[in-house]
Scaffold this motif. Sequence first.
Motif, PDB file in Angstrom:
ATOM      1  N   UNK A  53       0.823  -1.208   0.000  1.00 57.59           N
ATOM      2  CA  UNK A  53       0.000   0.000   0.000  1.00 57.59           C
ATOM      3  C   UNK A  53       0.859   1.261   0.000  1.00 57.59           C
ATOM      4  N   UNK A  54       1.958   1.257   0.761  1.00 61.96           N
ATOM      5  CA  UNK A  54       2.862   2.408   0.771  1.00 61.96           C
ATOM      6  C   UNK A  54       3.507   2.583  -0.607  1.00 61.96           C
ATOM      7  N   UNK A  55       3.923   1.462  -1.194  1.00 62.69           N
ATOM      8  CA  UNK A  55       4.498   1.525  -2.545  1.00 62.69           C
ATOM      9  C   UNK A  55       3.476   2.071  -3.535  1.00 62.69           C
ATOM     10  N   UNK A  56       2.226   1.577  -3.445  1.00 61.85           N
ATOM     11  CA  UNK A  56       1.163   2.034  -4.349  1.00 61.85           C
ATOM     12  C   UNK A  56       0.886   3.517  -4.158  1.00 61.85           C
ATOM     13  N   UNK A  57       0.924   3.979  -2.913  1.00 57.82           N
ATOM     14  CA  UNK A  57       0.698   5.408  -2.641  1.00 57.82           C
ATOM     15  C   UNK A  57       1.730   6.264  -3.361  1.00 57.82           C
ATOM     16  N   UNK A  58       3.014   5.901  -3.201  1.00 62.71           N
ATOM     17  CA  UNK A  58       4.090   6.667  -3.833  1.00 62.71           C
ATOM     18  C   UNK A  58       4.011   6.561  -5.357  1.00 62.71           C
ATOM     19  N   UNK A  71      -3.695   5.148   2.365  1.00 68.99           N
ATOM     20  CA  UNK A  71      -3.283   5.630   3.684  1.00 68.99           C
ATOM     21  C   UNK A  71      -4.271   5.284   4.781  1.00 68.99           C
ATOM     22  N   UNK A  72      -5.399   4.661   4.416  1.00 64.62           N
ATOM     23  CA  UNK A  72      -6.411   4.323   5.420  1.00 64.62           C
ATOM     24  C   UNK A  72      -6.642   2.822   5.418  1.00 64.62           C
ATOM     25  N   UNK A  73      -7.066   2.326   6.574  1.00 63.20           N
ATOM     26  CA  UNK A  73      -7.293   0.887   6.685  1.00 63.20           C
ATOM     27  C   UNK A  73      -8.620   0.478   6.072  1.00 63.20           C
ATOM     28  N   UNK A  74      -9.669   1.276   6.315  1.00 59.94           N
ATOM     29  CA  UNK A  74     -10.993   0.966   5.788  1.00 59.94           C
ATOM     30  C   UNK A  74     -11.296   1.909   4.631  1.00 59.94           C
TER      31      UNK A  74
END
Length: 311
Positions: free
Chosen positions: A22-27, A84-87
């Motif tokens: 998820x962090x990789x996808x965000x960047x 950046x959010x869980x839900x």
Amino acid sequence: MESQRNISEFILVGLSYDKNIQIFCFVFFLFCYISLLSGNLLILVSVTCSPLSDQPMYYFLAHLSTIDICYTSTVTPKLIADQLVEKKTISYGSCMFQVLTMHFFGCAEIFILTAMAYDRYVAICKPLHYMVIMSRTRCNLLVLAACIGGAIHAIPLFMTAMTLPFCGPNVVDHYFCDVFPLLKNACTDTYITGVLVIAFSGMVALVTFVVLCFSYGIILYTLRNQSAEGRRKALSTCWSHITVVILFFAPVIFIYLRPPTTFPEDKIFALFYTIIAPMFNPLIYTLRNAEMKNTMRKLWCQTLFSKETHN
């Protein structure tokens, strides 16, 4: 309609549950979105503020950049924020709005690409009549037809999604709201609805793709009779258009031209027509186009030089 009120929001599964991914996808998607906005805005400003806007090909290119920005902005900001959010939730109204805007701008882009192919056909196969056939009035009508076609395509799908009864569960196995994933959540028989989606989306994409392939085939055949320099210049432009068409149409046809079902791979293929293709469009149309590169260089160098002189 009462059954629809049982669900006020949907939960989007997204691309992965893994925090590192998820962090990789965000960047990655933030970079893609910034690149997409920068590239398409650069093309839009460069064409609008230069004599290129008088040429039909660049007139359509400016509209393609505008549609790309609107099209991707209906999905990508939400996708980036969800990393950046869980839900990952989306309201019922926002979900339905995504269905409408995604299919409207997506179909409008298909017809703009078709108009660009027609422009290249006239320019190469009927060069002596080019300026008469591709008058500004006809160009405006083609853009208007693309918007009307997008509305005719999107509104029935939007109304179909709006009338689906949702009574649970509310988990959508995708990173945005689309008709096929929503059909899995409807508490009714959706076979006829699925067939309509194939007719309105899959068949439109397939027929348009076949028409585009046929038109570019005629163009490439006609180029045999041109000089080496003319053939090189025309091929450079045509290959740019063909690359964009393949990047956009191949995943669309794969997803929409099949029985109404979903696969995990659909989310990866959807990235190509929602983010990747619109991001690469500016690069494809500028790096392989000497006229566009020269115009951008002159325009922006002149702008920077004027600022320095003023300071």
